[in-house]
Enzyme design. Sequence first.
Site, short mmCIF file in Angstrom:
data_model
loop_
_atom_site.label_atom_id
_atom_site.label_comp_id
_atom_site.label_asym_id
_atom_site.label_seq_id
_atom_site.Cartn_x
_atom_site.Cartn_y
_atom_site.Cartn_z
N ILE A 156 0.83 -1.20 0.00
CA ILE A 156 0.00 0.00 0.00
C ILE A 156 0.86 1.25 0.00
O ILE A 156 0.65 2.18 -0.79
CB ILE A 156 -0.94 0.01 1.23
CG1 ILE A 156 -1.91 -1.17 1.17
CG2 ILE A 156 -1.71 1.32 1.30
CD1 ILE A 156 -2.80 -1.29 2.39
N ALA A 157 1.85 1.32 0.89
CA ALA A 157 2.65 2.54 1.01
C ALA A 157 4.00 2.20 1.63
O ALA A 157 4.17 1.17 2.29
CB ALA A 157 1.93 3.57 1.88
N THR A 158 4.96 3.10 1.39
CA THR A 158 6.29 2.98 1.97
C THR A 158 6.58 4.25 2.73
O THR A 158 6.37 5.36 2.22
CB THR A 158 7.36 2.79 0.87
OG1 THR A 158 7.09 1.58 0.16
CG2 THR A 158 8.75 2.70 1.49
N GLY A 192 8.96 6.12 6.34
CA GLY A 192 10.28 6.27 6.90
C GLY A 192 10.77 5.07 7.67
O GLY A 192 11.94 4.73 7.64
N GLY A 247 8.95 1.88 7.74
CA GLY A 247 8.52 0.58 7.25
C GLY A 247 7.61 0.67 6.05
O GLY A 247 7.44 1.73 5.45
N GLN A 248 7.05 -0.48 5.70
CA GLN A 248 6.11 -0.58 4.60
C GLN A 248 4.76 -1.02 5.15
O GLN A 248 4.68 -1.77 6.13
CB GLN A 248 6.59 -1.59 3.57
CG GLN A 248 7.85 -1.17 2.83
CD GLN A 248 8.28 -2.20 1.80
OE1 GLN A 248 7.96 -3.38 1.93
NE2 GLN A 248 9.00 -1.77 0.79
N VAL A 249 3.71 -0.56 4.50
CA VAL A 249 2.35 -0.94 4.88
C VAL A 249 1.77 -1.79 3.76
O VAL A 249 1.76 -1.37 2.60
CB VAL A 249 1.46 0.29 5.14
CG1 VAL A 249 0.05 -0.15 5.53
CG2 VAL A 249 2.07 1.15 6.25
N LYS A 303 1.83 -3.37 8.91
CA LYS A 303 2.98 -2.47 8.84
C LYS A 303 4.22 -3.25 9.25
O LYS A 303 4.32 -3.74 10.38
CB LYS A 303 2.76 -1.27 9.75
CG LYS A 303 3.92 -0.27 9.73
CD LYS A 303 3.58 0.92 10.63
CE LYS A 303 4.71 1.92 10.70
NZ LYS A 303 4.39 3.06 11.58
N ASP A 309 3.00 13.86 15.04
CA ASP A 309 3.28 13.84 13.61
C ASP A 309 1.97 13.83 12.81
O ASP A 309 1.80 13.05 11.88
CB ASP A 309 4.14 12.64 13.24
CG ASP A 309 4.79 12.79 11.87
OD1 ASP A 309 4.96 13.93 11.41
OD2 ASP A 309 5.11 11.75 11.24
#
Length: 516
Positions: free
Chosen positions: A18-20, A22, A24-26, A41, A142
Amino acid sequence: MHPDVRLLGGRYELVALIATGGMGQVWQGHDTLLGRDVAVKVLRSEYTGDPTFLTRFRGEARLAAGLVHPNIAALFDYGEVPPAGPTDEHLAFLVMELVRGESLSGLLYREHTLTPERTLDVLRQSAAGLAAAHAAGVIHRDVKPGNVLIGSDGTVKITDFGVAVSGSTVPLTQTGQVMGTPHYLSPEQAAGARATPASDVYALGVIGYQCLTGRRMFDAESSLQVVLLQLNGTPEPLPDDVPPPVRSLIEGALAKDPAQRFPDGAAFRDAIDDVLAGRPVRRLAPTAAVTAVPDPTGTLPGGVPLTGPGTEPETDVPQSRRRRLLAGALTLLAAAAVAGGLQLAGSSGDGEAAADTPAPTSTSAAPATPSPQAIALATADLVGRPVTEVQAELTARGLVVTLRPLQTADVPDNQVIAVDPTGELAPGSPVTVTHAVAPPAAPAPAPVPDTTQPTTGGDAAEDAADAAEDAADAAEDAADDAAEDAGGGNGNAGNGNGNGNGNAGGNGRGNGKNDG
């Protein structure tokens, strides 16, 4: 980074990236035990060997596990997979609620601006989620568009508590390290002070500003310059068509002094409810250090009027306090520069975490020359599309694309699997597009001759050629024999035996008879 195993913890199957971010990756995953889709994640492999990052990752799990609210992405599970052999890696992963929709950053990239009504809806739900976190003693630190997810049903969920803190959190920040994303960082965080719930409110104010204007509140050539602008800069005014109550709400959330802001998510949520209902906004109790200035126009108490560039901003923050904040920040920045540069660390998300940047040679907080318009990339908009189409689009938008083929049978050939980095990128930035390549087909086994059947195909052709050659030889022999038989000569008449030469090239012998 792609985990070596497709089934984490013997239960969670990884389906699609799905996404990368800072840390890790999801991944979109599937819980094979409960039969439901989840988000997984996975901590980057380069960080699993770092005790600090592992501790932060476990801390995110502990904090998020205690937060249960409709506007917070729920945490289901946490696990670690130790390496099975010397070449394997240590895996750590979080299992979360899968939000079917898109991030606010993706929505803003597509629509650029939101109406005041939709902006208030996003802010109201986000503030409600943060109110639950603040009530539990957790500060996100954040909050940004990449960490605000909008479901297909319109439900907003706050996610990614990777750098969140609570009253019992062991400090993980190193000296000179500012946690958060510079464009949404509160002034007190930029000055090196401890974040408070009001810091999250400031980030929501920045998000509201971006939704209404279609641009970031502050932008500059480096992250460090953005931090300085957060401390002492004055943003451009909101558009004229923004209703006064909404304008005052955003201004109140963007007060430089946290004591003049809405104190936490609950107060900001209630103020939004007042605006939506057309009620006067509840006034904030003034602190002993700051005297509230009466506002005859009905703007929110504590609001900081937004002025244009080149004018002195009106502010309710005492100048002495502003000078102390700026002096403290500059001291922090100078110390960080001596130690090797200021580190701005954000959590994982949509690529908005800032990279390390050198300290400027000047201490002026004046904005630098505006940088070229940033290019926003969202993984959800690119993954799953044909690689040639994505490559052409990114190239046309001014990015330098590198293709990375990955052999896999799990994804259709030439389909994009991942894009790195994502988020806000400068024109000319390199982007790696990983796409699927079908594994080569296994060669067919060689046929085994069957000696029990008549030959066919090539053998039959060869036999036919041999038969034709034999027939030609036979015909030639027959022709020779016929010529030899036709070669008898004519003998000379006379008594006895006469010899003659045959005209046909053979030698003939004849018997002569004397008639006279």
